[in-house]
Write a protein that holds these residues in place. Structure first.
Motif, PDB file in Angstrom:
ATOM      1  N   ARG A  59       0.824  -1.220   0.000  1.00  0.00           N
ATOM      2  CA  ARG A  59       0.000   0.000   0.000  1.00  0.00           C
ATOM      3  C   ARG A  59       0.856   1.268   0.000  1.00  0.00           C
ATOM      4  O   ARG A  59       0.335   2.372   0.157  1.00  0.00           O
ATOM      5  CB  ARG A  59      -0.921  -0.001   1.231  1.00  0.00           C
ATOM      6  N   ASN A  60       2.154   1.077  -0.153  1.00  0.00           N
ATOM      7  CA  ASN A  60       3.101   2.204  -0.142  1.00  0.00           C
ATOM      8  C   ASN A  60       3.024   3.033   1.136  1.00  0.00           C
ATOM      9  O   ASN A  60       3.205   4.248   1.112  1.00  0.00           O
ATOM     10  CB  ASN A  60       2.890   3.117  -1.351  1.00  0.00           C
ATOM     11  N   GLU A  61       2.729   2.343   2.269  1.00  0.00           N
ATOM     12  CA  GLU A  61       2.691   3.062   3.544  1.00  0.00           C
ATOM     13  C   GLU A  61       4.011   2.861   4.277  1.00  0.00           C
ATOM     14  O   GLU A  61       4.715   1.884   4.041  1.00  0.00           O
ATOM     15  CB  GLU A  61       1.551   2.534   4.423  1.00  0.00           C
ATOM     16  N   SER A  62       4.335   3.792   5.166  1.00  0.00           N
ATOM     17  CA  SER A  62       5.550   3.666   5.969  1.00  0.00           C
ATOM     18  C   SER A  62       5.414   2.453   6.905  1.00  0.00           C
ATOM     19  O   SER A  62       4.344   2.202   7.451  1.00  0.00           O
ATOM     20  CB  SER A  62       5.764   4.928   6.795  1.00  0.00           C
ATOM     21  N   ILE A  63       6.545   1.715   7.083  1.00  0.00           N
ATOM     22  CA  ILE A  63       6.480   0.534   7.950  1.00  0.00           C
ATOM     23  C   ILE A  63       6.814   0.889   9.401  1.00  0.00           C
ATOM     24  O   ILE A  63       6.733   0.054  10.282  1.00  0.00           O
ATOM     25  CB  ILE A  63       7.392  -0.614   7.452  1.00  0.00           C
ATOM     26  N   VAL A  64       7.202   2.146   9.666  1.00  0.00           N
ATOM     27  CA  VAL A  64       7.526   2.526  11.054  1.00  0.00           C
ATOM     28  C   VAL A  64       6.493   3.482  11.663  1.00  0.00           C
ATOM     29  O   VAL A  64       6.330   3.542  12.880  1.00  0.00           O
ATOM     30  CB  VAL A  64       8.934   3.162  11.170  1.00  0.00           C
ATOM     31  N   TYR A  65       5.801   4.247  10.822  1.00  0.00           N
ATOM     32  CA  TYR A  65       4.857   5.230  11.337  1.00  0.00           C
ATOM     33  C   TYR A  65       3.559   5.157  10.544  1.00  0.00           C
ATOM     34  O   TYR A  65       3.607   4.975   9.334  1.00  0.00           O
ATOM     35  CB  TYR A  65       5.467   6.635  11.242  1.00  0.00           C
ATOM     36  N   PRO A  66       2.383   5.273  11.084  1.00  0.00           N
ATOM     37  CA  PRO A  66       2.077   5.381  12.512  1.00  0.00           C
ATOM     38  C   PRO A  66       2.159   4.033  13.229  1.00  0.00           C
ATOM     39  O   PRO A  66       2.409   3.005  12.593  1.00  0.00           O
ATOM     40  CB  PRO A  66       0.636   5.880  12.489  1.00  0.00           C
ATOM     41  N   ALA A  67       1.923   4.054  14.545  1.00  0.00           N
ATOM     42  CA  ALA A  67       1.948   2.821  15.332  1.00  0.00           C
ATOM     43  C   ALA A  67       0.799   1.906  14.892  1.00  0.00           C
ATOM     44  O   ALA A  67      -0.129   2.341  14.210  1.00  0.00           O
ATOM     45  CB  ALA A  67       1.802   3.159  16.815  1.00  0.00           C
TER      46      ALA A  67
END
Ligand SMILES: [Zn+2]
Length: 255
Positions: A30-38
């Motif tokens: 989904r091209n989302e960050s793997i560290v943020y958000p929790a």
């Protein structure tokens, strides 16, 4: 000699990495960050507190439901955690405290993420497999258990056989049997396991894939026209091979 404490630690390490793998499986495509958000519940978006985010245990204690909205949590989460713990443990018991164990557990986590993303989204993560090919080849210079030539041949034979199947499929059957992602994935596995093991891995992958296909068609879960992703099966084949490849090879040569 194995000590109980090491066995417990490696399994727990696998559970923790597996928990992080779940985040990657959901977010990378989904091209989302793997560290943020929790971590949050995908339904009610409420944050998951640390005590509800313990691998395996929280799922059991919460009976597979979100604490806030009682929405069902996918069984995939504890499955990935347990599978990672189990594979880490078996790799450790097979290769001991060694560089090979370290490389194989990192490789197996990348493969688990790739396999579950392929299962969910029918796409192979090139963002993992392409660097994987290069990393596998570079590592072969430094590790004692695989030569550079073997790693290079693994890439050529692994990727090459799938490429030939892809070309034959589009020429003879006029449909796509294998994606470009499958070529990258087998090339990556070949880079780490070498030419003999990638052949065994692919053979097992095709066998398990065909077996699963027959079962799914007969149980009417899938029809003949449905595409069954190859990624999870080549990954299963490569796990069996990296753990028991030598035994399989000797058994085969015994015929
Ligand atoms: Zn919720």
């Amino acid at each position: 000699m194995y000590y109980g404490i090491e066995i417990v630690l490696i399994f727990v390490l696998g559970l923790i990495v597996g928990s992080f793998s779940n985040v990657c499986i959901y977010r990378i495509p989904r091209n989302e960050s793997i560290v943020y958000p929790a971590s949050h519940c995908p339904k009610c978006r409420s944050n998951i507190s640390p005590k509800d985010n313990i691998p395996l245990l929280s799922y059991i204690l919460l009976k597979g439901r979100c604490r806030n909205c009682k929405n069902k949590i996918s069984i995939q989460y504890p499955t990935v955690e347990f599978l990672t713990g189990l594979i880490y443990l078996i790799i450790y018991l097979t290769y001991g405290l060694s560089v090979q164990t370290l490389i194989y557990i990192i490789l197996s986590s990348a493969l688990i993420i790739i396999a579950f993303v392929d299962l969910n989204e029918q796409v192979i993560l090139g963002v993992l497999s392409l660097p994987g090919i290069v990393i596998g080849l570079i590592l072969s210079f430094f590790v004692p258990y695989i030569s550079f030539i073997n790693s290079a041949l693994g890439i050529i034979i692994g990727g090459g056989i799938i490429l030939i199947i892809r070309l034959a499929g589009s020429l003879i059957f006029k449909k796509e049997s294998m994606g470009l992602g499958d070529i990258e994935l087998t090339a990556m596995i070949g880079a780490f396991l070498g030419w003999r093991y990638i052949i065994i891995s692919m053979f097992l992958g095709f066998f398990l894939g065909a077996l699963a296909g027959i079962i799914l068609i007969f149980s009417k879960i899938k029809s003949r026209e449905d595409v069954i992703p190859f990624g999870p099966f080549i990954v299963m084949g490569s796990f069996i091979t990296l753990l028991w490849g030598e035994k399989i090879f000797l058994w085969y040569m015994g015929f």
